[in-house]
Design an enzyme around this catalytic site. Structure first.
Site, PDB file in Angstrom:
ATOM      1  N   LYS A 112       0.807  -1.218   0.000  1.00 44.86           N
ATOM      2  CA  LYS A 112       0.000   0.000   0.000  1.00 44.86           C
ATOM      3  C   LYS A 112       0.842   1.271   0.000  1.00 44.86           C
ATOM      4  O   LYS A 112       0.350   2.325  -0.370  1.00 44.86           O
ATOM      5  CB  LYS A 112      -0.940   0.008   1.210  1.00 44.86           C
ATOM      6  CG  LYS A 112      -2.075  -0.995   1.081  1.00 44.86           C
ATOM      7  CD  LYS A 112      -3.138  -0.744   2.114  1.00 44.86           C
ATOM      8  CE  LYS A 112      -4.375  -1.564   1.774  1.00 44.86           C
ATOM      9  NZ  LYS A 112      -5.467  -1.326   2.708  1.00 44.86           N
ATOM     10  N   LYS A 195      -4.617  -8.699  -6.320  1.00 42.80           N
ATOM     11  CA  LYS A 195      -5.951  -8.873  -5.742  1.00 42.80           C
ATOM     12  C   LYS A 195      -6.852  -7.696  -6.093  1.00 42.80           C
ATOM     13  O   LYS A 195      -6.385  -6.564  -6.235  1.00 42.80           O
ATOM     14  CB  LYS A 195      -5.850  -9.042  -4.231  1.00 42.80           C
ATOM     15  CG  LYS A 195      -5.933  -7.781  -3.419  1.00 42.80           C
ATOM     16  CD  LYS A 195      -6.110  -8.081  -1.938  1.00 42.80           C
ATOM     17  CE  LYS A 195      -6.424  -6.778  -1.198  1.00 42.80           C
ATOM     18  NZ  LYS A 195      -7.832  -6.409  -1.258  1.00 42.80           N
ATOM     19  N   LYS A 198     -10.281  -2.314  -3.036  1.00 40.43           N
ATOM     20  CA  LYS A 198     -11.058  -1.079  -3.062  1.00 40.43           C
ATOM     21  C   LYS A 198     -10.173   0.113  -3.367  1.00 40.43           C
ATOM     22  O   LYS A 198     -10.513   0.972  -4.156  1.00 40.43           O
ATOM     23  CB  LYS A 198     -11.717  -0.846  -1.696  1.00 40.43           C
ATOM     24  CG  LYS A 198     -13.044  -1.542  -1.531  1.00 40.43           C
ATOM     25  CD  LYS A 198     -13.687  -1.107  -0.217  1.00 40.43           C
ATOM     26  CE  LYS A 198     -13.539  -2.163   0.843  1.00 40.43           C
ATOM     27  NZ  LYS A 198     -12.521  -1.902   1.839  1.00 40.43           N
TER      28      LYS A 198
HETATM   29  P1  ATP Z   1      -8.536  -1.675   0.733  1.00 39.79           P
HETATM   30  O1  ATP Z   1      -7.956  -1.627  -0.652  1.00 39.79           O
HETATM   31  O2  ATP Z   1      -9.022  -0.355   1.223  1.00 39.79           O
HETATM   32  O3  ATP Z   1      -7.640  -2.381   1.717  1.00 39.79           O
HETATM   33  P2  ATP Z   1      -9.969  -4.108   0.350  1.00 39.79           P
HETATM   34  O4  ATP Z   1     -10.654  -4.319  -0.938  1.00 39.79           O
HETATM   35  O5  ATP Z   1      -8.675  -4.803   0.571  1.00 39.79           O
HETATM   36  O6  ATP Z   1      -9.857  -2.539   0.581  1.00 39.79           O
HETATM   37  P3  ATP Z   1     -10.742  -4.518   3.081  1.00 39.79           P
HETATM   38  O7  ATP Z   1     -11.795  -3.650   3.695  1.00 39.79           O
HETATM   39  O8  ATP Z   1      -9.321  -4.214   3.373  1.00 39.79           O
HETATM   40  O9  ATP Z   1     -10.994  -4.507   1.499  1.00 39.79           O
HETATM   41  O10 ATP Z   1     -11.015  -6.020   3.457  1.00 39.79           O
HETATM   42  C1  ATP Z   1     -12.299  -6.525   3.797  1.00 39.79           C
HETATM   43  C2  ATP Z   1     -12.274  -8.037   3.686  1.00 39.79           C
HETATM   44  O11 ATP Z   1     -12.290  -8.429   2.324  1.00 39.79           O
HETATM   45  C3  ATP Z   1     -11.026  -8.676   4.300  1.00 39.79           C
HETATM   46  O12 ATP Z   1     -11.422  -9.858   4.967  1.00 39.79           O
HETATM   47  C4  ATP Z   1     -10.179  -9.016   3.100  1.00 39.79           C
HETATM   48  O13 ATP Z   1      -9.326 -10.124   3.343  1.00 39.79           O
HETATM   49  C5  ATP Z   1     -11.242  -9.359   2.077  1.00 39.79           C
HETATM   50  N1  ATP Z   1     -10.780  -9.143   0.708  1.00 39.79           N
HETATM   51  C6  ATP Z   1     -10.355  -7.962   0.208  1.00 39.79           C
HETATM   52  N2  ATP Z   1     -10.021  -8.098  -1.077  1.00 39.79           N
HETATM   53  C7  ATP Z   1     -10.230  -9.398  -1.401  1.00 39.79           C
HETATM   54  C8  ATP Z   1     -10.064 -10.157  -2.593  1.00 39.79           C
HETATM   55  N3  ATP Z   1      -9.618  -9.585  -3.698  1.00 39.79           N
HETATM   56  N4  ATP Z   1     -10.373 -11.473  -2.572  1.00 39.79           N
HETATM   57  C9  ATP Z   1     -10.832 -12.053  -1.444  1.00 39.79           C
HETATM   58  N5  ATP Z   1     -11.016 -11.398  -0.284  1.00 39.79           N
HETATM   59  C10 ATP Z   1     -10.721 -10.075  -0.253  1.00 39.79           C
HETATM   60 MG    MG Z   2      -7.548  -4.408   2.336  1.00 42.25          MG
END
Ligand code: ATP
Ligand code: MG
Length: 332
Positions: A112, A195, A198
């Site tokens: 990040k 991955k 968001k």
């Molecule tokens: P950010 O980029 O802000 O970190 P994020 O998409 O990673 O957002 P989080 O809010 O950090 O989302 O994570 C919420 C949940 O979703 C966590 O349990 C994380 O492991 C899961 N998660 C996030 N992205 C993925 C993905 N691409 N595949 C499976 N699980 C995911």
């Molecule tokens: Mg995340």
């Protein structure tokens, strides 16, 4: 009942299919069998710069989506992290037993901080895995349903719990990760080796739960696919098509093998067209329910306040034990 805890960051206007397939669908299931605590982790959402009004809105939209996905405040405790001050308080204590080198090894920070450069990243981004450990340990959680990207942070959480015990005596349950095999890492449509994220993915790389059908269809249609024309599941050599098959399978309940057989002789375009249909049918009721919850923000806020109060009772009990063990004077 064993206890489960998890959180999601309000870092975008919508959650995405990776969040749902990797984590949130487990949340919904586990509320039936576990004493479940789920939260929108807004403290985590201010580590990389944010707009206050946008954050407030995203926190409500996030909570509304969780309700729309089927979280039921009668069966789980749903709350917003910043409304329970013990999270920040325990994070301080845990930060004091975390090694600087240990924190430096967290790969999410490395990932990040790439954009801004490590020097320009906030200290909050650096220490957020410690806050995450506090989130989990406050609730004495046995199980933490997350995606694969969180495995390392869970490991840190377990280490810190054990370290605290050996330094000061028992205060925490040591949690286990609960990671679904097939959908632990849904990948970015434009970069199928990264991955879906968001905050890190481009809009075209993410299928948002709140995307209108024509938007998600367009994204799926322009998803990066692999050389060759055959529809087969091969994550190493065909990560793009494999990701689409994973999503398709998870949303329909059909096995990947079944899908591969069904698309034998057909092209990528056919698969994408059908998947777009599947996605739009899946998200339609979620979008409608989300709108419903957002139509009455006062009621939503009230529900979240009730959740926070329930959560706080548990969190405060853990923090009292921790403060006592650490040697702070009893609270007044
Ligand atoms: P950010 O980029 O802000 O970190 P994020 O998409 O990673 O957002 P989080 O809010 O950090 O989302 O994570 C919420 C949940 O979703 C966590 O349990 C994380 O492991 C899961 N998660 C996030 N992205 C993925 C993905 N691409 N595949 C499976 N699980 C995911
Ligand atoms: Mg995340």
């Amino acid at each position: 009942r064993p206890r489960v805890l998890s959180g999601i960051q309000p870092t975008a206007d919508s959650f995405h299919l990776g969040n749902y397939l990797g984590a949130l669908r487990n949340w919904v299931q586990l509320q039936e069998t576990h004493d479940a605590y789920y939260m929108v982790v807004d403290l985590h959402a201010i580590t990389a710069g944010h707009d206050p009004a946008v954050l407030r809105q995203r926190t409500r939209v996030g909570a509304a989506q969780l309700l729309a996905l089927g979280l039921d405040p009668e069966r789980c405790t749903l709350f917003v992290q910043s409304q329970v001050p013990e999270h920040a308080q325990l994070a301080w204590v845990l930060g004091c037993i975390t090694g600087f080198g240990e924190a430096s090894r967290m790969t999410q920070f490395k990932d990040k901080s790439v954009k801004q450069g490590a020097d320009r990243s906030s200290v909050g981004l650096f220490t957020y895995p410690i806050l995450q450990a506090a989130d989990i340990l406050l609730y004495q959680a046995n199980l933490v349903p997350v995606g694969e990207d969180q495995r390392q942070h869970l490991e840190l959480t377990r280490d810190l719990a054990q370290r605290f015990t050996s330094l000061f005596g028992p205060a925490f349950t040591v949690p286990e990760p609960y990671i679904l095999k097939g959908t632990a890492k849904i990948t970015d449509l434009q970069d199928p080796t990264a991955k879906m994220s968001k905050s890190a993915s481009t809009p075209a790389g993410i299928i948002e739960l709140l995307d209108p059908p024509n938007v998600s269809a367009k994204k799926i249609k322009s998803a990066v696919t692999d050389t060759g024309r055959e529809i087969i599941f091969d994550q190493a050599n065909k990560p793009g098509i494999s990701n689409l098959l994973t999503i398709y399978s998870a949303l329909t309940g059909r096995t990947v093998d079944d899908l591969v057989a069904a698309y034998d002789g057909k092209g990528y375009g056919d698969l994408k067209k059908d998947l777009a249909e599947v996605v739009s049918e899946f998200v339609a009721p979620i979008q409608e329910a989300t709108r419903g919850y957002l139509a009455d923000p006062a009621q939503l806020d009230k529900q979240l306040a009730v959740g926070a109060e329930k959560a706080r009772a548990v969190a405060a009990a853990t923090l009292r034990t921790v403060y006592e063990r650490v040697g702070f004077l009893a609270g007044v």
